[in-house]
Structures are given as structure tokens and as C-alpha cells.
Design a protein around this motif. Structure first.
Motif, PDB file in Angstrom:
ATOM      1  N   PHE A  35      -0.663  -3.155  -0.039  1.00  0.00           N
ATOM      2  CA  PHE A  35      -0.002  -2.757  -1.055  1.00  0.00           C
ATOM      3  C   PHE A  35       0.819  -3.620  -1.909  1.00  0.00           C
ATOM      4  CE2 PHE A  35       1.003   2.758   0.468  1.00  0.00           C
ATOM      5  CZ  PHE A  35      -0.298   2.589   0.416  1.00  0.00           C
ATOM      6  N   ASN A  36       0.888  -2.988  -3.346  1.00  0.00           N
ATOM      7  CA  ASN A  36       1.648  -3.819  -4.048  1.00  0.00           C
ATOM      8  C   ASN A  36       3.690  -2.686  -4.308  1.00  0.00           C
ATOM      9  OD1 ASN A  36       2.389  -5.845  -5.959  1.00  0.00           O
ATOM     10  ND2 ASN A  36       1.002  -5.299  -7.531  1.00  0.00           N
ATOM     11  N   CYS A  37       4.474  -2.390  -3.686  1.00  0.00           N
ATOM     12  CA  CYS A  37       5.152  -1.922  -4.507  1.00  0.00           C
ATOM     13  C   CYS A  37       6.331  -2.477  -5.135  1.00  0.00           C
ATOM     14  CB  CYS A  37       5.734  -1.655  -3.266  1.00  0.00           C
ATOM     15  SG  CYS A  37       4.895  -0.089  -1.845  1.00  0.00           S
ATOM     16  N   GLY A  89       7.167  -5.564   7.758  1.00  0.00           N
ATOM     17  CA  GLY A  89       6.327  -5.695   7.131  1.00  0.00           C
ATOM     18  C   GLY A  89       6.689  -7.190   6.329  1.00  0.00           C
TER      19      GLY A  89
HETATM   20  S1  SF4 Z   1       6.963  -1.878   0.538  1.00  0.00           S
HETATM   21 FE1  SF4 Z   1       5.811  -1.950   2.218  1.00  0.00          FE
HETATM   22  S2  SF4 Z   1       3.615  -1.061   2.054  1.00  0.00           S
HETATM   23 FE2  SF4 Z   1       5.066  -1.797   0.203  1.00  0.00          FE
HETATM   24  S3  SF4 Z   1       4.732  -3.937  -1.033  1.00  0.00           S
HETATM   25 FE3  SF4 Z   1       6.201  -4.047   0.621  1.00  0.00          FE
HETATM   26  S4  SF4 Z   1       5.512  -4.509   2.522  1.00  0.00           S
HETATM   27 FE4  SF4 Z   1       3.543  -3.365   1.411  1.00  0.00          FE
END
Ligand code: SF4
Length: 267
Positions: A35-37, A89
Motif C-alpha cells: 500500500f501507499n498510505c 509495518g
Molecule cells: S500505513 Fe501500513 S499499510 Fe499503509 S503504507 Fe504504511 S505500512 Fe503500508
């Protein structure tokens, strides 16, 4: 995006491991994510926020993030023998050695908990992890609204929601969480997530995390009152709802197991 196996090496994406004395647990950080949150906490710092400032400074001076191989992980686990390991993460399921990592932990009787965005956790992959020894998964559901999810993460949420339903049928402890971002992913959306989780199983615990301000996203952190309101709204749907208080003091020593601070501290 599909999960492809490109290598059969012993490298991992693990770049940081921290030990918490209070419950004899480790938190294992993975470098990559699918993902790229826009509000990813790693934008702020790749290092655990609980470790003392003097250690953070040493780690910052180390420069490039070096990753562990499976032997290196095994040595750390063999010597520390933690009760619990939280894999988090980035996104642990991106690591092509994730099953081997879970197996190494399981062989040491370490209870392994996976924090994941859920995107890769289809039935086949989840079962592989469970047969390797995974005991618990906490899925972060960013939003139910599809457009909102894509806007925030750059990915669609259909797979996440389907995988969450599938996980509920597996022999694993399942938990859920969401991040409250006032003005972007607000109380209404948190309630929608709670409603969805409840439709899967109202007994699944749900935790609300407060957004922590990052330079890449111009939104503020929620107040305690806003966290309590989100909790109350979620409690209309679920039996067990909590929220994370970032100001709660950390009890017990928090030590860095990787990178090796003695080596990293060299000028
Ligand atoms: S918040 Fe979590 S899911 Fe989103 S980019 Fe960061 S590590 Fe990845």
C-alpha cells in the motif's frame, strides 16, 4: 497487485526488532509495503517510537536500513526466546520468507501475531501461515468507502474485506483496527468499519488508533474526545472496542535487538 515468489533465498525484509520487557514481546518491523498510505507513520520515522532518544539518534546515524537474513533472525530468537512476536509495518505479508519467519518463531514457542492490511491474506496464503504456526491476525481496515480507501492507500478494498471474512472462518484469533483521521477518515467512517466487522462477527475485537501527524498529509491528530466519540459509535455495533492512547507511559525496558546498536553506534 499479485504476490509473486521471485526468490528462494534466505533474505528477509526485517530491518528493526524491539523487545518489550513488560510482556516479554518483540515487535518486528518489515521494510516494504504493497500500500501507499498517505498518512503512513513510517513517513515520520522507521524506528519504534518507544525506544529511548539516545538509541534513536544512533540508529539515525547508521544511514541505510539493513535487513536480516533467516539465520540472523533465528539467532536473535534463540537467544531472547520471547513469549510473543508482533509482525508489523510495513507489511509483513510482502516478505517472501514470511512463512519461514513464522515457522522460526513457532519452533521457539513464540506466539506470533500478524498486523496486516489484509490485501494478500486470501484463503490459500492464510492457511499456509496458519500451518506455519501463526496464531493471531489483526487486520487494519482503512475504510469501507471504496473511493476513500483508494484515495488514502492507492489500492482497492474489495480484497481486504473479502479476506477478512475468510479469516473469520479460520482457526486463528482475529482482531481488527482502523485509524481515525479527522476530516479524512472520520467518525462516520470508523462506524462503517465497525458495522462491517460486526456483520462478519460482532465478537471480533476492534481498536481505533489515532492518526499521528506526518509531513506528507495535512490533517491533524484527533483529540481524546474525538477518540471517545468514535469508540462510542463503534460500540453500537461491536462487543469489544478500544482505542490507543499514544500518551500512555511505556512500562518496563524497551531495548533494540536489531540493528545491533554496538555496531551501528560506531562513528
Ligand atoms: S500505513 Fe501500513 S499499510 Fe499503509 S503504507 Fe504504511 S505500512 Fe503500508
Amino acid at each position: 497487485m499479485s504476490r509473486s515468489i521471485k526468490r528462494s533465498k534466505t533474505t528477509t525484509d526485517i530491518y528493526h526488532i524491539v523487545h518489550f520487557e513488560s510482556d516479554d514481546s518483540i515487535y518486528v518491523f518489515f521494510k516494504k509495503c504493497n500500500f501507499n498510505c498517505r498518512g503512513c507513520i513510517k513517513e515520520k520515522s522507521p524506528w519504534d517510537s518507544h525506544i529511548p532518544d539516545k538509541h534513536i539518534k544512533k540508529l539515525q546515524n547508521a544511514g541505510k536500513l539493513e535487513t536480516l537474513d533467516l539465520d540472523g533472525l533465528k539467532k536473535i530468537i534463540d537467544s531472547k526466546k520471547p513469549q510473543k512476536a508482533v509482525l508489523g509495518g510495513g507489511e509483513p505479508t510482502v516478505d517472501e520468507n514470511i512463512s519461514n519467519i513464522v515457522r522460526i518463531l513457532n519452533e521457539n514457542d513464540t506466539r506470533t501475531v500478524l498486523l496486516s492490511n489484509g490485501y494478500f491474506l486470501d484463503e490459500e496464503f492464510s492457511r499456509k501461515l496458519i500451518s506455519s504456526g501463526l496464531k493471531e491476525a489483526c487486520i487494519s481496515i482503512k475504510s469501507i468507502d471504496e473511493a476513500m480507501h483508494r484515495n488514502y492507500t492507492s489500492m482497492d478494498n474489495k480484497r481486504v474485506l473479502n479476506n477478512f471474512k475468510t479469516l473469520n472462518d479460520e482457526r486463528i484469533t482475529l482482531r481488527s483496527e482502523s485509524v481515525l483521521i479527522p476530516g479524512l477518515i472520520g467518525t462516520n467512517e470508523i462506524e462503517s468499519v465497525a458495522d462491517f466487522v460486526s456483520s462478519v462477527n460482532p465478537k471480533i475485537p476492534f481498536r481505533i488508533d489515532p492518526f499521528k501527524e506526518v509531513p506528507s498529509l495535512d490533517y491533524r491528530s484527533p483529540s481524546t474526545e474525538e477518540m471517545k466519540e468514535a469508540q462510542a459509535r463503534a460500540e453500537d455495533h461491536l462487543e469489544s472496542v478500544s482505542y490507543l492512547n499514544p500518551d500512555a507511559p511505556t512500562t518496563g525496558e524497551v531495548s533494540v535487538l536489531y540493528p545491533n546498536l554496538q555496531e551501528e553506534g560506531k562513528p
